[in-house]
Design an enzyme around this catalytic site. Structure first.
Site, PDB file in Angstrom:
ATOM      1  N   ASP A 100       0.823  -1.207   0.000  1.00 21.50           N
ATOM      2  CA  ASP A 100       0.000   0.000   0.000  1.00 21.50           C
ATOM      3  C   ASP A 100       0.858   1.257   0.000  1.00 21.50           C
ATOM      4  O   ASP A 100       1.468   1.597   1.015  1.00 21.50           O
ATOM      5  CB  ASP A 100      -0.901  -0.043   1.235  1.00 21.50           C
ATOM      6  CG  ASP A 100      -1.764   1.190   1.384  1.00 21.50           C
ATOM      7  OD1 ASP A 100      -1.983   1.892   0.376  1.00 21.50           O
ATOM      8  OD2 ASP A 100      -2.224   1.454   2.516  1.00 21.50           O
ATOM      9  N   ASP A 287      -2.020   5.910  -4.885  1.00 20.64           N
ATOM     10  CA  ASP A 287      -2.350   5.041  -3.758  1.00 20.64           C
ATOM     11  C   ASP A 287      -2.736   3.642  -4.242  1.00 20.64           C
ATOM     12  O   ASP A 287      -3.846   3.408  -4.691  1.00 20.64           O
ATOM     13  CB  ASP A 287      -3.507   5.673  -2.971  1.00 20.64           C
ATOM     14  CG  ASP A 287      -3.838   4.930  -1.700  1.00 20.64           C
ATOM     15  OD1 ASP A 287      -3.248   3.859  -1.455  1.00 20.64           O
ATOM     16  OD2 ASP A 287      -4.696   5.404  -0.938  1.00 20.64           O
TER      17      ASP A 287
END
Length: 506
Positions: A100, A287
Site C-alpha cells: 500500500d 495510492d
C-alpha cells in the site's frame, strides 16, 4: 453463544488458495498466486487506506537486470484487492499483505487477537514460535478513514521475495474493528509510504531494505494485471524495473509533498471537454491501497453525467444481501434476537448509529475526511430492513432461495439518490475516455479501464470506478489515483530522486 457463532462462521466462510513457488535463472524467488474469478457474491472493494535521506539526484537504467531486485507477484482479487505473500519470523510465518503506497506501517493480526471475529479468518503472527522475535510492546492505533485498528509494536525479521529485512518494527493487531474485515482476502498491510506518516514513527520495510543495503537502487515499481485469463494479478519489484511490464518510456513528475506519494495533476477531460476544476492544478496521491479513483464531487458528477451513470443505492443494498445474506440467515434461524444481528456483524454500532462500509480507506489520514467524504452509505439501515424482510418471509414459511430472490427485488425498488454509481454494461463501448493531465502529458483511461464488470449469474453489473472525495483547501482539491489508474499505467516510485514515473502498462 458468541463462540458458537464464530465456529459456524468459520466453517461457512473459510477457504484456501493454492500457491506455487518457483525460482528462475535470475536468482529471484517468484511467488505465483492464483487469480480468483469475479463474482458479485464476494465483491467488496478494497479500500485500503516517513527519515532516510534521498541520494544525490541521478538516473537509473530501465533494463531487465533484476538480479539485485526483489520481485513479488501479486494476486488480483476481484480487480479490487491486489496482494502478495511475505513472511515474518524464524522459522517464517506467511501472510498475504496489500502493498500500500498510501500508508507506511506493516501490520498483521496477532495471536493475541481473540475478541475480534475477523482475526479468526486470517493468519496470525505467533511471537513465541519465532527465535528472532524482540518484544517492544508499545500500544498503537492505526486510523483508516472511518475506523481504526489497534495493537502493539513488535520486532522481527521480515522476508519479501528473496530479501530478508532484519530488526523490522511492525504492529501486531489485536482489534480489527467490525466484521467488514471479513471481506478482505488479505491478512495485513505493508505500507510503502514515507516514514513521515508512519504511526509511531516506525521505519517502513522498504526504508530498511535500502538502509541495510538490500537494494541496488532506492526505488520500487508496480504493475497490476487486469487480464482475467492470467493467474498473476501483478508484481512489485523492489530495487528495479521490469521492462516487460510497460511500453515506451516513463515520464517522471516530482513528489510535491513527502508523506504520501503526492504529485500535481492538471485538467481532467471527459472526452475532449474540460471539467474545469483542476485547470490551475490539483494535488493527487498515488495510492495502490485504494481500489478506485477518488476525486472532487464536482468532477465525478460530470463524469457520471457523461457516461449515463445511475444511482448506487440499489447496488449497495444488493451487496449487503450477497455478502452478508448467509450470515444474517444463520443468525436469524439460530435464534439470535433480530435487533442484535446488525450490531453483531458490524454494520450498526451499539447505539444504532450508522457506520461507514469503508473500514479501510487511505484517501486521507485526516479526521476531516470523515465529514467531507461522500462515500458513506447507510448500511445499518439496509441491514435492518433486510433482517425485517427475512423475518416476514420466514413467518410465511417461504424457502430460503425464494426469500432472497424477493429481497433482491425489493432492493431494486429502492430510490437512487446521487452517490457512487453503476451503468448499463451494454453502453460501455460508447462511453468517453477520461483523461488526467500529469506533467503536461495526457493519461487517458478507456471505458473498459475505468468500469468494473462484476458477474451476477449469467449477467453482469458494471460499476463505475470513480468515487467522490471532497478535501478542502489547502490540502485540496485532491485526487487519489488508485488501482483503476495504476492498472493502466506501470509506475516507478523513485525514492532516490523523489519522483514518480508512469508508462503504459502491457
Amino acid at each position: 453463544m458468541c463462540i458458537k457463532y464464530i465456529m459456524v462462521l468459520i466453517c461457512l466462510w473459510t477457504w484456501s488458495g493454492s500457491l506455487a513457488f518457483t525460482t528462475v535463472d535470475d536468482g529471484l524467488l517468484r511467488i505465483s498466486l492464483k487469480r480468483r474469478s469475479l463474482d458479485i457474491n464476494n465483491l467488496r472493494a478494497a479500500r485500503i487506506q516517513g527519515a532516510f535521506h534521498p541520494r544525490t539526484p541521478g538516473t537509473f537504467h530501465e533494463n531487465n537486470n533484476l538480479e539485485k531486485a526483489a520481485v513479488v507477484y501479486l494476486k488480483n482479487y476481484l480487480d479490487a484487492q491486489y496482494f502478495g505473500e511475505i513472511s515474518i519470523g524464524s522459522p517464517p510465518q506467511s501472510f498475504n499483505v496489500v502493498f500500500d503506497t498510501g500508508s507506511s506501517n506493516l501490520w498483521v493480526p496477532s495471536s493475541k487477537c481473540i475478541l475480534s471475529i475477523a482475526c479468526y479468518f486470517h493468519s496470525k503472527y505467533r511471537a513465541r514460535l519465532s527465535n528472532t522475535y524482540t518484544k517492544i510492546g508499545t500500544p498503537c492505533k492505526i486510523p483508516y478513514g472511518h475506523g481504526s485498528i489497534s495493537g502493539f509494536f513488535s520486532q522481527d525479521r521480515v522476508r519479501v521475495g528473496d530479501i530478508t529485512v532484519k530488526h523490522q518494527e511492525f504492529v501486531e493487531i489485536t482489534k480489527e474493528g467490525n466484521l467488514a474485515f471479513l471481506a478482505h482476502q488479505f491478512d495485513g498491510i505493508l505500507g510503502l509510504g514515507f516514514k513521515d506518516i508512519a504511526v509511531g514513527q516506525a521505519t517502513p520495510v522498504w526504508y530498511n531494505m535500502i538502509k541495510q543495503g538490500r537494494l541496488s537502487q532506492p526505488l520500487f515499481s508496480l504493475w497490476l494485471n487486469k487480464d482475467s485469463t492470467s493467474k498473476i494479478g501483478g508484481e512489485i519489484v523492489f530495487g528495479g524495473v521490469d521492462w516487460r511490464r510497460f511500453r515506451g518510456d516513463h515520464t517522471y513528475v516530482p513528489v510535491t509533498k513527502k508523506g504520501y506519494w503526492q504529485i500535481d495533476v492538471g485538467d481532467i477531460l471527459v472526452g475532449k471537454s474540460s471539467t474545469g476544476l483542476c485547470r490551475g492544478g490539483c494535488a493527487a496521491i498515488v495510492d495502490s491501497g485504494l481500489s478506485f479513483i477518488a476525486g472532487p464531487t464536482a468532477v465525478v458528477t460530470q463524469i457520471n453525467h457523461a457516461i449515463g451513470a445511475s444511482g448506487y443505492v440499489s447496488f449497495e443494498c444488493k451487496n449487503v444481501i450477497h455478502y452478508y445474506g448467509n450470515m444474517l440467515w444463520e443468525f436469524l434461524t439460530s435464534g439470535l434476537k433480530p435487533e442484535f444481528i446488525c450490531v453483531e456483524i458490524g454494520l450498526c454500532s451499539h447505539n444504532k448509529s450508522h457506520i461507514a462500509d469503508n473500514v479501510i480507506e487511505t484517501a486521507v489520514h485526516d479526521e476531516s475526511s470523515d465529514a467531507s467524504s461522500s462515500r458513506g452509505k447507510p448500511l445499518c439501515t439496509f441491514c435492518e430492513m433486510i433482517v425485517f424482510w427475512i423475518q416476514v418471509q420466514l413467518k410465511q414459511k417461504n424457502a430460503k432461495e425464494r426469500i432472497f430472490e424477493y429481497i433482491d427485488e425489493l432492493c431494486e425498488r429502492l430510490p437512487n439518490p446521487g452517490g457512487q454509481s453503476f451503468i448499463n454494461c451494454n453502453d460501455v463501448a460508447d462511453m468517453p475516455t477520461i483523461t488526467f493531465t500529469i506533467g503536461n502529458r495526457p493519461y487517458s483511461l478507456s471505458p473498459e479501464q475505468y468500469i468494473l464488470r462484476v458477474a451476477q449469474g449469467h449477467s453482469a453489473v458494471c460499476y463505475v470506478g470513480f468515487t467522490a472525495l471532497d478535501v478542502p483547501p489547502p490540502q485540496g482539491p485532491l485526487w487519489v489515483l488508485g488501482d483503476i489508474f495504476l492498472a493502466a499505467y506501470h509506475s516507478v516510485f523513485d525514492f532516490g530522486n523523489l519522483r514518480i514515473g508512469f508508462a503504459k502498462a502491457t
